[in-house]
Write a protein that holds these residues in place. Structure first.
Motif, PDB file in Angstrom:
ATOM      1  N   VAL A   1      58.502   7.337  31.706  1.00  0.00           N
ATOM      2  CA  VAL A   1      57.411   6.419  32.338  1.00  0.00           C
ATOM      3  C   VAL A   1      56.164   7.091  32.102  1.00  0.00           C
ATOM      4  O   VAL A   1      55.025   6.389  31.733  1.00  0.00           O
ATOM      5  CB  VAL A   1      57.735   6.114  33.937  1.00  0.00           C
ATOM      6  CG1 VAL A   1      56.444   5.674  34.608  1.00  0.00           C
ATOM      7  CG2 VAL A   1      58.911   5.194  33.979  1.00  0.00           C
TER       8      VAL A   1
ATOM      9  N   SER B   1      60.613  13.196  38.326  1.00  0.00           N
ATOM     10  CA  SER B   1      61.718  13.911  37.861  1.00  0.00           C
ATOM     11  C   SER B   1      61.226  15.379  38.084  1.00  0.00           C
ATOM     12  O   SER B   1      59.723  15.805  37.570  1.00  0.00           O
ATOM     13  CB  SER B   1      62.259  13.476  36.593  1.00  0.00           C
ATOM     14  OG  SER B   1      61.437  13.828  35.760  1.00  0.00           O
TER      15      SER B   1
ATOM     16  N   ALA C   1      59.501  16.294  34.727  1.00  0.00           N
ATOM     17  CA  ALA C   1      58.283  15.590  34.488  1.00  0.00           C
ATOM     18  C   ALA C   1      57.172  16.089  35.416  1.00  0.00           C
ATOM     19  O   ALA C   1      56.134  16.583  34.675  1.00  0.00           O
ATOM     20  CB  ALA C   1      58.149  14.061  34.833  1.00  0.00           C
TER      21      ALA C   1
ATOM     22  N   ASP D   1      56.880  19.776  33.400  1.00  0.00           N
ATOM     23  CA  ASP D   1      56.697  19.703  31.919  1.00  0.00           C
ATOM     24  C   ASP D   1      55.740  18.695  31.271  1.00  0.00           C
ATOM     25  O   ASP D   1      54.562  18.754  31.105  1.00  0.00           O
ATOM     26  CB  ASP D   1      57.862  19.912  31.158  1.00  0.00           C
ATOM     27  CG  ASP D   1      57.755  20.226  29.773  1.00  0.00           C
ATOM     28  OD1 ASP D   1      56.850  20.879  29.277  1.00  0.00           O
ATOM     29  OD2 ASP D   1      58.993  20.192  29.206  1.00  0.00           O
TER      30      ASP D   1
HETATM   31  N1  LIG Z   1      54.790  14.531  27.307  1.00  0.00           N
HETATM   32  C1  LIG Z   1      55.475  15.805  27.256  1.00  0.00           C
HETATM   33  O1  LIG Z   1      54.766  16.756  27.200  1.00  0.00           O
HETATM   34  C2  LIG Z   1      57.115  15.661  27.397  1.00  0.00           C
HETATM   35  C3  LIG Z   1      57.435  16.808  27.832  1.00  0.00           C
HETATM   36  C4  LIG Z   1      58.947  16.966  27.945  1.00  0.00           C
HETATM   37  C5  LIG Z   1      59.627  15.708  27.750  1.00  0.00           C
HETATM   38  N2  LIG Z   1      58.788  14.676  27.438  1.00  0.00           N
HETATM   39  C6  LIG Z   1      59.677  13.493  27.614  1.00  0.00           C
HETATM   40  O2  LIG Z   1      60.096  12.928  28.947  1.00  0.00           O
HETATM   41  C7  LIG Z   1      61.359  12.180  28.680  1.00  0.00           C
HETATM   42  C8  LIG Z   1      62.317  12.544  29.828  1.00  0.00           C
HETATM   43  O3  LIG Z   1      61.804  12.817  31.021  1.00  0.00           O
HETATM   44  P1  LIG Z   1      62.809  12.937  32.225  1.00  0.00           P
HETATM   45  O4  LIG Z   1      63.864  13.684  31.955  1.00  0.00           O
HETATM   46  O5  LIG Z   1      62.044  12.995  33.480  1.00  0.00           O
HETATM   47  O6  LIG Z   1      63.752  11.434  31.941  1.00  0.00           O
HETATM   48  P2  LIG Z   1      63.522   9.996  32.760  1.00  0.00           P
HETATM   49  O7  LIG Z   1      62.206   9.793  32.736  1.00  0.00           O
HETATM   50  O8  LIG Z   1      64.422   9.308  32.085  1.00  0.00           O
HETATM   51  O9  LIG Z   1      64.064  10.316  34.067  1.00  0.00           O
HETATM   52  C9  LIG Z   1      65.421  10.663  34.427  1.00  0.00           C
HETATM   53  C10 LIG Z   1      65.882   9.530  35.387  1.00  0.00           C
HETATM   54  O10 LIG Z   1      65.668  10.204  36.588  1.00  0.00           O
HETATM   55  C11 LIG Z   1      65.318   8.968  37.536  1.00  0.00           C
HETATM   56  N3  LIG Z   1      64.397   9.244  38.307  1.00  0.00           N
HETATM   57  C12 LIG Z   1      63.086  10.002  38.085  1.00  0.00           C
HETATM   58  N4  LIG Z   1      62.815  10.435  39.435  1.00  0.00           N
HETATM   59  C13 LIG Z   1      63.510  10.144  40.452  1.00  0.00           C
HETATM   60  C14 LIG Z   1      63.750  10.511  41.539  1.00  0.00           C
HETATM   61  N5  LIG Z   1      62.519  10.945  42.275  1.00  0.00           N
HETATM   62  N6  LIG Z   1      64.794  10.258  42.465  1.00  0.00           N
HETATM   63  C15 LIG Z   1      65.855   9.444  41.577  1.00  0.00           C
HETATM   64  N7  LIG Z   1      66.157   9.210  40.419  1.00  0.00           N
HETATM   65  C16 LIG Z   1      64.835   9.502  39.665  1.00  0.00           C
HETATM   66  C17 LIG Z   1      64.681   8.167  36.377  1.00  0.00           C
HETATM   67  O11 LIG Z   1      64.848   6.606  36.775  1.00  0.00           O
HETATM   68  C18 LIG Z   1      65.804   8.281  35.119  1.00  0.00           C
HETATM   69  O12 LIG Z   1      66.952   7.664  35.511  1.00  0.00           O
HETATM   70  C19 LIG Z   1      61.859  12.377  27.284  1.00  0.00           C
HETATM   71  O13 LIG Z   1      61.441  10.946  26.731  1.00  0.00           O
HETATM   72  C20 LIG Z   1      60.865  13.598  26.573  1.00  0.00           C
HETATM   73  O14 LIG Z   1      60.675  13.145  25.438  1.00  0.00           O
HETATM   74  C21 LIG Z   1      57.446  14.596  27.615  1.00  0.00           C
END
Ligand SMILES: NC(=O)c1ccc[n+]([C@@H]2O[C@H](COP(=O)([O-])OP(=O)(O)OC[C@H]3O[C@@H](n4cnc5c(N)ncnc54)[C@H](O)[C@@H]3O)[C@@H](O)[C@H]2O)c1
Length: 378
Positions: free
Chosen positions: A118, A141, A144, A147
């Motif tokens: 998101v 998460s 997020a 990082d």
């Molecule tokens: N921009 C950057 O610098 C950077 C750095 C690292 C990763 N990323 C990107 O981040 C993404 C991965 O992020 P992620 O691991 O957060 O994945 P994600 O956003 O898919 O979240 C993981 C899961 O956790 C759920 N979730 C989130 N918060 C929650 C909460 N508090 N309670 C219950 N469920 C919750 C979400 O709905 C999802 O199903 C990848 O697309 C990656 O490329 C970006």
């Protein structure tokens, strides 16, 4: 008759350097103060587009909307399907179109509420809409929080690879409520922990010790401990991106160092057809970096085993050898060779002389795999 040659005029435009700094607030229960934080970040905003996913909206959507409306802000809610597959150019364009329909102006703001998916697509929509409006990141998460939300990178994926369509769009503020981690699945918690370990290994032995000492409190989601550890990890990443905001440095403690664990980590993600999660793969990649550093004589003997004990105490995987032999080993080699083709003849590999002492190496795929040769067992 003499013909005068046209003269070319050379003009230059000076752009005064901008202050790109932004506040990052970390605390237990901050979600209920989201409205105040948004107003402080951009006084004059009237409309907010709250971008979230279909898991997070059920858990925290109402509280976020209430906190924003309490400050007199008009809120439209945009819900995306949870998961990496959402990060497409088509969804990006659809989202920007929704911002137009919601009547946002240049003075208004996007607020992202969710994980890295998101934050990435919502942040890129904010960067594109009307050539860029402000975004407040409210990461939920652990990955997020420590990082993805810090550093201004926003992106969606393209067919050939992840995050290929993106921008640097620094947030107006980052609001991190560690209490929301109480609902995060344990596997997702582990993904964020992998990145926290990385920050400690790269920049701060004390952070690393603090993490391992508090493994039980972390998995019990003990609010005070989480708030302190997340804040420390964010501070380490923030200091790194401040040294090198646009990733121009090619060595040292700039953004390139944040790739620690990612060379082998990405290869394992790819070789497993994304069956192994990013954070879990990075943890194995960190073990690989420790082994390679020791095998090359950069780190002292016993370094890999120190790092492995620490990863295991945080319940992170250390099955490196499994990924170096047989079919899996061949798939990892193919993924590394693909990386090399994309990036030139050698791979930039982040190694460690010790905790807090990253070192940038330039290695061929063969050199990497030779240095990582499976251990005979201990
Ligand atoms: N921009 C950057 O610098 C950077 C750095 C690292 C990763 N990323 C990107 O981040 C993404 C991965 O992020 P992620 O691991 O957060 O994945 P994600 O956003 O898919 O979240 C993981 C899961 O956790 C759920 N979730 C989130 N918060 C929650 C909460 N508090 N309670 C219950 N469920 C919750 C979400 O709905 C999802 O199903 C990848 O697309 C990656 O490329 C970006």
């Amino acid at each position: 008759m003499s013909v005068t040659k046209p003269k070319h005029l050379m003009l230059s435009v000076r752009v005064p350097s901008e202050d790109l700094s932004y506040p990052i607030r970390v605390g237990d229960g901050l979600l209920d103060r989201l409205g105040e934080e948004v107003v402080a970040a951009q006084d004059g905003a009237k409309r907010i587009a709250l971008i979230t996913d279909d898991n997070v909206v059920k858990l925290y959507g109402d509280r976020a909307v209430a906190a924003l409306e309490a400050q007199g802000l008009a809120v439209s809610v945009h819900v995306l399907p949870a998961g990496e597959r959402t990060k497409t150019p088509e969804n990006l364009v659809a989202l920007v179109t929704e911002l137009v329909k919601a009547g946002l102006s240049r003075r208004d703001l996007v607020v992202t509420l969710g994980g890295g998916v998101v934050g990435d697509i919502g942040g890129l929509a904010a960067a594109m809409f009307m050539r860029g409006i402000g975004v407040v990141q409210c990461p939920t998460s652990l990955l997020a929080q420590v990082d993805a939300s810090v550093g201004g990178k926003v992106a969606v994926d393209l067919g050939p690879g992840k995050n290929l369509l993106g921008a640097f769009h620094f947030p107006a503020a980052v609001v991190i409520d560690t209490a929301v981690l109480s609902t995060l699945a344990a596997e997702e918690l582990a993904c964020g922990l992998g990145e926290m370990v990385k920050h400690g290994l790269l920049f701060d032995p004390e952070h690393l010790a603090d993490l391992t000492r508090n493994a039980d409190a972390i998995f019990a989601r003990e609010p005070k401990t989480l708030a302190r550890l997340v804040a420390h990890s964010v501070a380490l990443k923030a200091a790194c991106v401040s040294r090198d905001p646009l990733e121009r440095g090619s060595s040292g403690k700039g953004r390139v160092a944040l790739n620690l664990g990612h060379t082998i980590g990405h290869a394992i993600e790819h070789a497993s057809n994304y069956g192994v999660r990013h954070g879990e793969a990075v943890a194995i990649g960190i073990q690989a970096a420790a082994r390679l550093s020791e095998a090359r004589g950069l780190a002292a003997p016993g370094f890999e085993s120190r790092v492995r004990v620490m990863l295991e105490s945080l319940r992170l995987g250390t099955e490196l050898d499994m990924w170096l032999v047989g079919e899996r080993g061949a798939a990892v080699r193919r993924a590394l060779s693909h990386d090399k083709k994309r990036l030139g003849s050698k791979i930039t590999y982040i190694a460690l002389a010790d905790v807090g002492e990253p070192s940038t190496l330039s290695l061929s795929v063969d050199e990497i795999l030779r240095l990582l040769r499976p251990q005979s067992g201990d």
